[in-house]
Design an enzyme around this catalytic site. Structure first.
Site, short mmCIF file in Angstrom:
data_model
loop_
_atom_site.label_atom_id
_atom_site.label_comp_id
_atom_site.label_asym_id
_atom_site.label_seq_id
_atom_site.Cartn_x
_atom_site.Cartn_y
_atom_site.Cartn_z
N ARG A 177 33.98 37.47 39.62
CA ARG A 177 35.11 38.31 39.22
C ARG A 177 36.15 38.20 40.33
O ARG A 177 35.85 38.51 41.49
CB ARG A 177 34.67 39.77 39.06
CG ARG A 177 33.59 40.00 38.02
CD ARG A 177 32.97 41.38 38.20
NE ARG A 177 32.31 41.50 39.51
CZ ARG A 177 31.98 42.65 40.06
NH1 ARG A 177 32.27 43.80 39.46
NH2 ARG A 177 31.36 42.68 41.24
N PHE A 275 34.98 48.23 30.65
CA PHE A 275 35.85 47.42 29.79
C PHE A 275 36.32 48.18 28.55
O PHE A 275 36.63 47.58 27.53
CB PHE A 275 35.17 46.11 29.39
CG PHE A 275 35.10 45.11 30.52
CD1 PHE A 275 36.06 44.11 30.63
CD2 PHE A 275 34.11 45.18 31.47
CE1 PHE A 275 36.02 43.21 31.68
CE2 PHE A 275 34.06 44.29 32.51
CZ PHE A 275 35.02 43.30 32.62
N GLY A 279 44.98 49.01 26.99
CA GLY A 279 46.20 48.64 27.72
C GLY A 279 46.85 47.42 27.11
O GLY A 279 46.77 47.21 25.89
N CYS A 286 40.39 32.71 33.09
CA CYS A 286 39.08 32.53 32.44
C CYS A 286 39.05 33.00 30.99
O CYS A 286 38.91 32.19 30.08
CB CYS A 286 38.01 33.25 33.25
SG CYS A 286 37.67 32.49 34.85
#
Length: 461
Positions: A177, A275, A279, A286
């Site tokens: 990440r 998650f 928004g 990715c």
């Protein structure tokens, strides 16, 4: 295996620690190379971009990634006080002679005009490395590739390498990440390896001995399964993000509150809370390209119907950007022409300087093309944003970006923006109107300071 701070034994004799090379020194490769040196290995890195190599040789990261520069300075040869375990070269011959395990970390971008992944960089790297593999070696793919690529590359390696079948292939997908890449490399939540035989597994168990000892699960699979893990994970995450953004659209139509909705369903441990923040959607290098490449590959395999839902996932995601443009138009009275818009955020996520497929920068660009005077501020992404969108305006601070603005857009959830004083910004803005595209600002705080506050999927009052 040696631990952090201890030099790995030189290769060349039985029992020596494997020497590692890393091909491709972007977000993935630079982090992986530094982390391997931190784990005690001798590492040699190669990239085809000279400017990137020069920065790395000085112990400087070619991108902003928390903790990476400190790791580089701890290990890059020639940097004062470093272990010297990490070096760089532009010689494929030196790379082949040096390494026992060669990690492929090159980019697989989306092809121009297509959904499919561009494998040319991976294929070029294999073609350059293989002729220099004249002894047993393990080539480890970390790039995200279409399923079926590993089997093809394994055959190509055996064909081109003087060592023949002793030049083996493994596939070890990355799960980094951005903004947590160093932590994710040194302490992975799982290690997946697709191998064709026991030797590849044994070598990778040695490479990852320390994370395994710390409890990181080590999963051994075949090539296709290993290739599918990354794109499957990214497809699931993208689906979860687009799901809550679809719920935000319903909430806006029904005057509901998507934040409370997400909180309520997130308490269900089958769903979870991660998650589920509505928004302007996902971006970066990715998720968008991976789900598109996955759809393209499924079609080639005759399984296109299995992934038709990803088209809607992608569509919802792109629609959020268009929705923010329309909300901005409404906020300034129906026309963007000549209106001054302040955009807080340019990167696709906080704690990164990556603007690849950034929703924030995409919205800023659309507003500019429709006649708005757009001024952007981002704590780390300004140079990359300027390079990609040179016609936008840029400010050195959030206050300067907001000065004279008819509307302010919050589009990347940097901590700095949560700590802004709405009263101070209100003194320099032409109109106190804020649109929160990330649902991380406090509506009450901004409204108390006299701002008209609007967030995606939430009540207007």
């Amino acid at each position: 295996m040696t631990g952090p701070g201890e030099p790995a034994e030189p290769a060349g004799r039985t029992g020596a620690a494997p020497r590692i090379t890393v091909i491709g020194l972007g977000y993935l490769g630079a982090t992986h190379a530094a982390a391997m040196a931190e784990l005690g290995f001798e590492v040699l890195g190669l990239d085809v971009v000279p400017e990137k190599m020069r920065k790395l040789e000085q112990g400087s990261a070619p991108m902003f990634e928390p903790g990476l520069e400190e790791l580089l300075r701890a290990h890059v040869a020639g940097v004062e006080g470093s272990t010297g375990r990490l070096r760089f070269t532009d010689s494929w011959e030196e790379l082949g002679a040096f390494g026992d395990v060669h990690f492929l970390c090159v980019n697989t971008p989306q092809k121009h005009g297509e959904y499919a992944a561009d494998m040319s960089y991976v294929d070029a790297a294999v073609a350059s490395l293989a002729p220099h593999l004249d002894r047993p070696a393990l080539v480890v793919g970390k790039s995200t590739v279409p399923v079926g690529s590993a089997a093809r590359i394994a055959e190509r390696l055996a064909e081109l390498a003087p060592a023949g079948r002793d030049a083996e292939l493994a596939w070890n997908p990355e799960f980094l990440r951005e903004s947590f890449a160093v932590q994710d490399t040194l302490h992975p939540d799982r290690i997946v390896v697709g191998v064709a035989g026991p030797r590849g597994e044994e070598l990778l168990r040695e490479v990852y001995a320390q994370p395994i000892a710390e409890g990181s699960p080590f999963l051994v699979t075949d090539y296709p399964t290993a290739e599918l893990v990354k794109v499957s994970a990214n497809s699931f995450l993208a689906t979860k993000i687009s799901f809550i953004n679809a719920m935000a659209e319903v909430c806006e139509a029904a005057d509901g509150d998507v934040m409370k909705l997400a909180e309520a369903i997130g308490y269900d441990d089958r769903i979870g809370r991660k998650f589920l923040r509505a928004g302007i959607g996902f971006g970066g290098g990715c998720l968008p390209k991976d789900i598109r490449a996955f759809m393209a590959r499924a079609g080639e395999l005759g399984a296109s119907e299995a992934l038709t839902f990803l088209r809607e996932v992608d569509s919802i995601n792109m629609r959020r950007r268009a929705q923010m443009v329309e909300l901005t138009r409404d906020a300034v009275g129906g026309t963007l022409l000549g209106k001054r818009v302040a955009v807080l955020g340019a990167t696709f996520k906080p704690d990164s300087d990556d603007v690849r497929d950034s929703p924030a920068l995409n919205v800023a660009g659309q507003l500019h093309l429709q006649g708005a005077q757009v001024t952007v501020y981002d704590p780390k992404g300004m140079a990359n944003a300027r390079a990609l969108f040179p016609t936008l305006g840029y400010a050195d601070t959030a206050l300067d970006a907001v000065r004279g603005a008819d509307v302010v857009l919050h589009l990347t959830e940097w901590k700095e923006f949560k700590e802004l004083d709405p009263a101070v910004l209100g003194e320099v803005a032409t109109t106190r109107h804020l649109l929160d595209g990330r649902n991380t600002l406090d509506p009450q705080l901004w409204r108390k300071a006299g701002w008209t506050f609007r967030a995606l999927g939430r009540p207007t009052a």
